[in-house]
Design an enzyme around this catalytic site. Structure first.
Site, PDB file in Angstrom:
ATOM      1  N   GLU A 108       0.841  -1.205   0.000  1.00  0.00           N
ATOM      2  CA  GLU A 108       0.000   0.000   0.000  1.00  0.00           C
ATOM      3  C   GLU A 108       0.870   1.246   0.000  1.00  0.00           C
ATOM      4  OE1 GLU A 108      -2.653   1.371  -0.448  1.00  0.00           O
ATOM      5  OE2 GLU A 108      -4.397   0.422   0.448  1.00  0.00           O
ATOM      6  N   ASP A 109       0.333   2.324  -0.559  1.00  0.00           N
ATOM      7  CA  ASP A 109       1.042   3.603  -0.507  1.00  0.00           C
ATOM      8  C   ASP A 109       0.907   4.257   0.859  1.00  0.00           C
ATOM      9  OD1 ASP A 109      -1.686   4.025  -0.879  1.00  0.00           O
ATOM     10  OD2 ASP A 109      -1.454   5.516  -2.462  1.00  0.00           O
ATOM     11  N   ASP A 112      -4.467   5.435   5.896  1.00  0.00           N
ATOM     12  CA  ASP A 112      -5.048   6.653   6.465  1.00  0.00           C
ATOM     13  C   ASP A 112      -6.053   6.227   7.546  1.00  0.00           C
ATOM     14  OD1 ASP A 112      -5.771   9.341   6.736  1.00  0.00           O
ATOM     15  OD2 ASP A 112      -7.106   9.308   5.025  1.00  0.00           O
ATOM     16  N   LYS A 140      -0.649   7.125   8.694  1.00  0.00           N
ATOM     17  CA  LYS A 140      -1.088   8.271   9.503  1.00  0.00           C
ATOM     18  C   LYS A 140      -1.718   7.709  10.773  1.00  0.00           C
ATOM     19  CE  LYS A 140      -2.241  11.300   5.574  1.00  0.00           C
ATOM     20  NZ  LYS A 140      -3.344  11.907   4.794  1.00  0.00           N
ATOM     21  N   PHE A 161      -2.245  16.081   4.250  1.00  0.00           N
ATOM     22  CA  PHE A 161      -2.413  15.488   2.929  1.00  0.00           C
ATOM     23  C   PHE A 161      -1.081  15.579   2.183  1.00  0.00           C
ATOM     24  CE2 PHE A 161      -3.672  15.094  -1.458  1.00  0.00           C
ATOM     25  CZ  PHE A 161      -4.528  14.013  -1.376  1.00  0.00           C
ATOM     26  N   ASP A 168      -1.480  10.819  -5.213  1.00  0.00           N
ATOM     27  CA  ASP A 168      -2.054  11.888  -6.018  1.00  0.00           C
ATOM     28  C   ASP A 168      -2.927  12.827  -5.208  1.00  0.00           C
ATOM     29  OD1 ASP A 168      -4.162   9.867  -5.707  1.00  0.00           O
ATOM     30  OD2 ASP A 168      -5.303  11.140  -7.070  1.00  0.00           O
ATOM     31  N   ARG A 174       1.345  12.312  -9.034  1.00  0.00           N
ATOM     32  CA  ARG A 174       1.901  10.972  -8.779  1.00  0.00           C
ATOM     33  C   ARG A 174       3.348  10.858  -9.231  1.00  0.00           C
ATOM     34  NH1 ARG A 174      -2.305   7.636  -7.260  1.00  0.00           N
ATOM     35  NH2 ARG A 174      -4.296   7.870  -8.313  1.00  0.00           N
TER      36      ARG A 174
HETATM   37  P1  IMP Z   1      -7.787   4.437   4.011  1.00  0.00           P
HETATM   38  O1  IMP Z   1      -8.782   3.408   3.591  1.00  0.00           O
HETATM   39  O2  IMP Z   1      -8.429   5.612   4.694  1.00  0.00           O
HETATM   40  O3  IMP Z   1      -6.636   3.896   4.799  1.00  0.00           O
HETATM   41  O4  IMP Z   1      -7.317   5.082   2.687  1.00  0.00           O
HETATM   42  C1  IMP Z   1      -6.155   4.841   2.073  1.00  0.00           C
HETATM   43  C2  IMP Z   1      -6.185   5.507   0.710  1.00  0.00           C
HETATM   44  O5  IMP Z   1      -6.584   6.889   0.802  1.00  0.00           O
HETATM   45  C3  IMP Z   1      -4.810   5.505   0.156  1.00  0.00           C
HETATM   46  O6  IMP Z   1      -4.528   4.343  -0.574  1.00  0.00           O
HETATM   47  C4  IMP Z   1      -4.824   6.751  -0.710  1.00  0.00           C
HETATM   48  O7  IMP Z   1      -5.333   6.459  -1.993  1.00  0.00           O
HETATM   49  C5  IMP Z   1      -5.777   7.693  -0.036  1.00  0.00           C
HETATM   50  N1  IMP Z   1      -5.061   8.687   0.780  1.00  0.00           N
HETATM   51  C6  IMP Z   1      -5.098   8.814   2.122  1.00  0.00           C
HETATM   52  N2  IMP Z   1      -4.347   9.827   2.549  1.00  0.00           N
HETATM   53  C7  IMP Z   1      -3.782  10.355   1.436  1.00  0.00           C
HETATM   54  C8  IMP Z   1      -2.863  11.462   1.226  1.00  0.00           C
HETATM   55  O8  IMP Z   1      -2.402  12.167   2.148  1.00  0.00           O
HETATM   56  N3  IMP Z   1      -2.508  11.710  -0.067  1.00  0.00           N
HETATM   57  C9  IMP Z   1      -2.970  10.965  -1.114  1.00  0.00           C
HETATM   58  N4  IMP Z   1      -3.823   9.942  -0.961  1.00  0.00           N
HETATM   59  C10 IMP Z   1      -4.232   9.627   0.311  1.00  0.00           C
HETATM   60 MG    MG Z   2      -4.492   4.508  -2.835  1.00  0.00          MG
END
Ligand code: IMP
Ligand code: MG
Length: 193
Positions: A108-109, A112, A140, A161, A168, A174
């Protein structure tokens, strides 16, 4: 206003971003992560599942730093977390090879809220892999809303963010080589930027 190094300020769509984690720092951290993964998975031929789109650059760099024998598939998830606290995920690119008895590592990138992984990992377990671990470039921690964790992660960051290095802002940013964080509203920047 605070002083800033304007060489390190960029604009993506309507927002300004400042340099946050540079490419050298990322590379050094990925090298450490790769050594840990090499040690933990020696002889196990893990299968990396790279979550598109955000993880493509991270995965390309991390996997080239690995010494172990690994293979990978790309998957694409859509998260529909807006109206529910549990979150729902649909898999847009399926897993084309069986995962049964494989050691799976999800790439995963960023984690969040964690909702994406929280709904996706149980789908993987249905295929009876030998193990499932998660590697995420960024986490995070204060944004986490469910019980997921990265077994390997690059950097803990606050709830800012960020863009770049695969991540992105509304489709853009990206391809930036470094990671940039958003400049908060109300922080004045000169017109010349
Ligand atoms: P989660 O399900 O809330 O953990 O969401 C993860 C996804 O939200 C990541 O794979 C990103 O695509 C997007 N995301 C969350 N925070 C950021 C950020 O700071 N910049 C860009 N994309 C983010
Ligand atoms: Mg993503």
């Amino acid at each position: 206003m605070q002083s800033a190094n304007y060489h390190h300020i960029i604009k993506v769509h309507d927002r300004y971003f400042t340099l946050y984690i540079d490419r050298e720092t990322i590379h050094a951290r990925l090298t450490e992560m790769a050594r840990n993964i090499d040690a933990d998975y020696a002889g196990l031929n893990p299968k990396f599942l790279v979550v598109l789109n955000g993880s493509f650059i991270f995965a390309a760099d991390l996997l080239r730093l690995l010494r172990l024998d690994a293979d990978l598939s790309f998957i694409k998830l859509s998260s529909y977390a807006g109206t529910t606290t549990t979150g729902h995920v649909s898999m847009q690119l399926g897993i084309n090879e069986p995962l049964k008895d494989r050691h799976v590592i999800v790439v995963e990138d960023i984690i969040d809220t964690g909702l994406t992984l929280h709904s996706f990992v149980p789908i993987l377990w249905e295929q009876e892999p030998a193990s499932v671990k998660v590697v995420s470039l960024l986490v995070k921690p204060t944004a986490l809303r469910c019980d997921v964790r990265a077994d390997y992660h690059g950097f803990d960051i606050p709830e800012h963010f960020v863009v770049g290095y695969g991540l992105d802002y509304d489709g853009r940013g990206r391809n930036l080589e470094d990671i940039f964080r958003v400049v908060p509203d109300g922080f004045d920047l000169p017109d010349a930027v």
